[in-house]
Design a protein around this motif. Structure first.
Motif, PDB file in Angstrom:
ATOM      1  N   UNK A  35       0.851  -1.179   0.000  1.00 37.03           N
ATOM      2  CA  UNK A  35       0.000   0.000   0.000  1.00 37.03           C
ATOM      3  C   UNK A  35       0.895   1.240   0.000  1.00 37.03           C
ATOM      4  N   UNK A  36       0.541   2.168  -0.865  1.00 33.17           N
ATOM      5  CA  UNK A  36       1.189   3.467  -0.915  1.00 33.17           C
ATOM      6  C   UNK A  36       0.122   4.533  -0.695  1.00 33.17           C
ATOM      7  N   UNK A  37       0.562   5.738  -0.397  1.00 34.86           N
ATOM      8  CA  UNK A  37      -0.384   6.841  -0.266  1.00 34.86           C
ATOM      9  C   UNK A  37       0.242   8.118  -0.796  1.00 34.86           C
ATOM     10  N   UNK A  38      -0.633   9.014  -1.214  1.00 33.52           N
ATOM     11  CA  UNK A  38      -0.179  10.316  -1.700  1.00 33.52           C
ATOM     12  C   UNK A  38      -1.145  11.382  -1.245  1.00 33.52           C
ATOM     13  N   UNK A  39      -0.615  12.325  -0.478  1.00 32.37           N
ATOM     14  CA  UNK A  39      -1.399  13.463  -0.024  1.00 32.37           C
ATOM     15  C   UNK A  39      -1.192  14.624  -0.996  1.00 32.37           C
ATOM     16  N   UNK A  40      -2.140  15.562  -1.052  1.00 33.24           N
ATOM     17  CA  UNK A  40      -1.994  16.695  -1.966  1.00 33.24           C
ATOM     18  C   UNK A  40      -0.684  17.445  -1.739  1.00 33.24           C
ATOM     19  N   UNK A  87      -2.842  13.398   9.538  1.00 32.11           N
ATOM     20  CA  UNK A  87      -1.702  13.191   8.642  1.00 32.11           C
ATOM     21  C   UNK A  87      -1.839  11.912   7.818  1.00 32.11           C
ATOM     22  N   UNK A  88      -2.823  11.107   8.137  1.00 30.36           N
ATOM     23  CA  UNK A  88      -3.079   9.903   7.337  1.00 30.36           C
ATOM     24  C   UNK A  88      -3.990  10.205   6.153  1.00 30.36           C
ATOM     25  N   UNK A  89      -4.495  11.423   6.066  1.00 25.82           N
ATOM     26  CA  UNK A  89      -5.355  11.806   4.953  1.00 25.82           C
ATOM     27  C   UNK A  89      -4.576  11.758   3.653  1.00 25.82           C
ATOM     28  N   UNK A  90      -5.071  10.971   2.697  1.00 25.75           N
ATOM     29  CA  UNK A  90      -4.363  10.787   1.426  1.00 25.75           C
ATOM     30  C   UNK A  90      -5.172   9.874   0.523  1.00 25.75           C
ATOM     31  N   UNK A  91      -4.739   9.786  -0.730  1.00 30.49           N
ATOM     32  CA  UNK A  91      -5.238   8.750  -1.628  1.00 30.49           C
ATOM     33  C   UNK A  91      -4.357   7.523  -1.405  1.00 30.49           C
TER      34      UNK A  91
END
Length: 126
Positions: A35-40, A87-91
């Motif tokens: 799993x990866x994530x990307x925030x704005x 801080x966990x907010x992301x796609x």
């Protein structure tokens, strides 16, 4: 393989979510998943990865709060996320690669993977 993520949504700080990543074929063919994530405005970062041994690796920011697991019988990869904060907010994106014995040092590196899902949005807010 086609990877389809689900389970994202809006959750309050301190809450939990479980993300799922369903594969269009037998995901046991893919020995390494993550799993990866990307925030704005930020780069994509590895959150959790798992190989076939299985060995799991987590980003320092989620260690002890997130758990990655793989259910080959259901062709699904999961990410259990607890104690969520803003801080966990992301796609969040699911990723897969065929090698089974990917070293732990490579599990959170994007170039390790050649198959990617479209993402599911996680928003942590009160």
């Amino acid at each position: 393989v086609q990877l389809v993520e689900s389970g994202g949504g809006l959750v309050q700080p301190g809450g939990s979510l479980r993300l799922s990543c369903a594969g269009s074929e037998d995901i046991d063919n893919y020995g390494t998943m993550a799993w990866f994530r990307q925030a704005p405005g930020k780069e994509r970062e590895g959150v959790a990865g798992i190989n076939a041994m299985p060995i799991a690796r987590y980003a320092d920011s989620v260690e002890g709060r997130f758990t990655i697991s793989k259910d080959n019988a259901k062709n699904t990869l999961y990410l259990q996320m607890n104690s969520l904060n803003s801080e966990d907010t992301a796609m969040y994106y699911c990723a897969a690669a065929r090698p089974r014995w990917t070293p732990a040092s490579s599990l959170l590196i994007a170039r390790t993977y050649n198959e990617w899902g479209q993402g599911t949005q996680v928003t942590v807010s009160s």
